[in-house]
Design a protein around this motif. Structure first.
Motif, PDB file in Angstrom:
ATOM      1  N   SER A 215       0.751  -1.374  -0.041  1.00 55.69           N
ATOM      2  CA  SER A 215      -0.018   0.000  -0.054  1.00 55.69           C
ATOM      3  C   SER A 215       0.788   1.368   0.051  1.00 55.69           C
ATOM      4  O   SER A 215       0.427   2.363  -0.291  1.00 55.69           O
ATOM      5  N   ILE A 216       2.204   1.247   0.645  1.00 52.89           N
ATOM      6  CA  ILE A 216       2.884   2.360   0.724  1.00 52.89           C
ATOM      7  C   ILE A 216       4.418   1.945   0.733  1.00 52.89           C
ATOM      8  O   ILE A 216       4.724   0.988   1.023  1.00 52.89           O
ATOM      9  N   ASP A 217       5.289   2.816   0.137  1.00 56.36           N
ATOM     10  CA  ASP A 217       6.715   2.251   0.315  1.00 56.36           C
ATOM     11  C   ASP A 217       7.468   3.344   0.674  1.00 56.36           C
ATOM     12  O   ASP A 217       7.692   4.498   0.165  1.00 56.36           O
ATOM     13  N   TYR A 218       8.191   3.207   1.989  1.00 56.74           N
ATOM     14  CA  TYR A 218       9.071   4.072   2.433  1.00 56.74           C
ATOM     15  C   TYR A 218       9.972   3.353   3.371  1.00 56.74           C
ATOM     16  O   TYR A 218       9.691   2.097   3.482  1.00 56.74           O
ATOM     17  N   GLU A 219      11.213   3.742   3.788  1.00 55.47           N
ATOM     18  CA  GLU A 219      12.396   3.187   4.372  1.00 55.47           C
ATOM     19  C   GLU A 219      11.999   3.399   5.990  1.00 55.47           C
ATOM     20  O   GLU A 219      12.150   2.491   6.750  1.00 55.47           O
ATOM     21  N   SER A 220      11.478   4.549   6.226  1.00 52.49           N
ATOM     22  CA  SER A 220      11.195   4.804   7.763  1.00 52.49           C
ATOM     23  C   SER A 220      10.471   6.073   7.689  1.00 52.49           C
ATOM     24  O   SER A 220      10.432   6.887   6.393  1.00 52.49           O
ATOM     25  N   VAL A 221       9.833   6.509   8.912  1.00 48.69           N
ATOM     26  CA  VAL A 221       9.129   7.892   8.706  1.00 48.69           C
ATOM     27  C   VAL A 221       9.993   8.868   9.820  1.00 48.69           C
ATOM     28  O   VAL A 221      10.486   8.229  10.628  1.00 48.69           O
ATOM     29  N   VAL A 222      10.135   9.941   9.713  1.00 47.14           N
ATOM     30  CA  VAL A 222      10.925  10.939  10.310  1.00 47.14           C
ATOM     31  C   VAL A 222      10.035  12.024  10.939  1.00 47.14           C
ATOM     32  O   VAL A 222       9.077  12.697  10.253  1.00 47.14           O
ATOM     33  N   PHE A 223      10.597  12.484  11.926  1.00 46.33           N
ATOM     34  CA  PHE A 223       9.838  13.973  12.826  1.00 46.33           C
ATOM     35  C   PHE A 223      10.933  14.734  13.313  1.00 46.33           C
ATOM     36  O   PHE A 223      11.738  14.477  13.885  1.00 46.33           O
ATOM     37  N   ILE A 224      10.853  15.802  12.536  1.00 46.27           N
ATOM     38  CA  ILE A 224      11.979  16.802  12.586  1.00 46.27           C
ATOM     39  C   ILE A 224      11.254  18.159  13.285  1.00 46.27           C
ATOM     40  O   ILE A 224      10.325  18.807  12.781  1.00 46.27           O
ATOM     41  N   ILE A 225      11.879  18.691  14.302  1.00 47.89           N
ATOM     42  CA  ILE A 225      11.505  20.136  14.710  1.00 47.89           C
ATOM     43  C   ILE A 225      12.772  20.821  14.403  1.00 47.89           C
ATOM     44  O   ILE A 225      13.651  20.805  14.827  1.00 47.89           O
ATOM     45  N   ALA A 226      12.526  22.254  13.675  1.00 49.11           N
ATOM     46  CA  ALA A 226      13.710  23.057  13.312  1.00 49.11           C
ATOM     47  C   ALA A 226      13.288  24.402  13.682  1.00 49.11           C
ATOM     48  O   ALA A 226      12.110  24.720  13.599  1.00 49.11           O
ATOM     49  N   LEU A 227      14.258  25.222  14.314  1.00 50.09           N
ATOM     50  CA  LEU A 227      14.057  26.581  14.450  1.00 50.09           C
ATOM     51  C   LEU A 227      14.363  27.743  13.153  1.00 50.09           C
ATOM     52  O   LEU A 227      15.260  27.412  12.649  1.00 50.09           O
ATOM     53  N   LYS A 228      13.275  28.316  12.748  1.00 53.55           N
ATOM     54  CA  LYS A 228      13.532  29.260  11.706  1.00 53.55           C
ATOM     55  C   LYS A 228      14.645  30.469  12.217  1.00 53.55           C
ATOM     56  O   LYS A 228      14.038  31.398  12.877  1.00 53.55           O
ATOM     57  N   LYS A 229      15.680  30.606  11.650  1.00 55.20           N
ATOM     58  CA  LYS A 229      16.569  31.610  12.020  1.00 55.20           C
ATOM     59  C   LYS A 229      16.610  32.812  11.101  1.00 55.20           C
ATOM     60  O   LYS A 229      17.105  33.654  11.533  1.00 55.20           O
ATOM     61  N   SER A 230      16.252  32.621  10.018  1.00 49.60           N
ATOM     62  CA  SER A 230      16.149  33.751   8.990  1.00 49.60           C
ATOM     63  C   SER A 230      15.400  33.440   7.683  1.00 49.60           C
ATOM     64  O   SER A 230      15.055  32.195   7.454  1.00 49.60           O
ATOM     65  N   ASP A 231      14.565  34.282   7.116  1.00 50.01           N
ATOM     66  CA  ASP A 231      13.953  34.161   5.832  1.00 50.01           C
ATOM     67  C   ASP A 231      14.799  33.849   4.722  1.00 50.01           C
ATOM     68  O   ASP A 231      16.230  34.522   4.698  1.00 50.01           O
TER      69      ASP A 231
END
Length: 234
Positions: A215-231
């Motif tokens: 039904s779906i093909d992926y190696e792993s699922v990832v969850f990331i939190i990142a801080l925006k430092k600049s536009d």
């Protein structure tokens, strides 16, 4: 690849899509990887006013049915039940859904071809932006994925947090008999791209796919939190 459909360009049977990947009818391990895992990561972060952005018209209609409690709205009680488990309480699931409905202020269609993705609505920049399987299913190449990450995160304030959930080395997903495209990328590409466009990565968690499935093909699922430092400026 050309025979695959694209989420934002083709009609998608909403109930079949949700049943396959995000419901109590999904395969047990699919539910754990695509529903329980991201819920466990974000449930502390999103207790605030929420705007929901969606690129597929059928999905917008399904979401609005749930928000306005239509009788034929999709049943999300399985996800609400998991939330009560995370909080360690025995609250009525309906009360949880009522609280969430009050937090959702609007549901908007967005189009990453536009300079303002939410045109004709102009949103104020937000403190937190959560993207779950959004830009990767809308992008046809890594270059387009980079451009789309820049566009969608233009909605985020400098100093705000970008929360990303997606599939690493994912190639496709099935909705009924139809195969849909997903751009393929790995963790290194995602990290380097976010850093290049102005983010500092604060947290990364992955869950490896626990079994092969059609039904779906992926190696792993990832969850990331990142801080925006600049536009980002080209």
């Amino acid at each position: 690849m050309d025979l695959m459909k694209h989420y934002h360009e083709h009609d998608i049977p909403g109930a079949v899509f949700l049943d396959t990947f995000f419901s109590s009818k999904s395969e047990k391990l699919v539910f754990e990887e695509l529903v329980k895992f991201p819920m466990e990561q974000i449930y502390k972060a999103l207790d605030k006013d929420i705007t929901v952005l969606e690129s597929n018209e059928s999905s917008v209609k399904d979401l609005k049915k749930w928000l306005y409690e239509d009788t034929d709205a999709y049943d999300w009680s399985h996800a609400t039940a998991h939330l009560t488990e995370l909080e360690g309480c025995s609250d009525d699931c309906r009360k949880k859904e009522e609280k969430l409905r009050k937090l959702i202020k609007r549901i908007l269609t967005f189009d990453l071809k536009n300079e303002n993705p939410t045109y004709p609505v102009t949103l104020e920049k937000v403190d937190c932006l959560f993207c779950a399987g959004g830009v990767d299913i809308l992008s046809k190449s890594k270059d387009e994925l980079t451009d789309n990450l820049i566009k969608i995160t233009s909605l985020l304030k400098v100093g705000g947090h970008f929360i990303y959930f997606g599939g690493l080395n994912m190639t496709y997903y099935m909705v009924g008999e139809h195969k849909f495209f997903n751009v393929t990328y790995d963790e290194e590409f995602l990290r380097k791209t976010l850093e290049k466009i102005g983010y500092v990565i604060e947290h990364v968690t992955k869950m490896k796919r626990q079994e092969q499935r059609t039904s779906i093909d992926y190696e792993s699922v990832v969850f990331i939190i990142a801080l925006k430092k600049s536009d980002f400026k080209k």
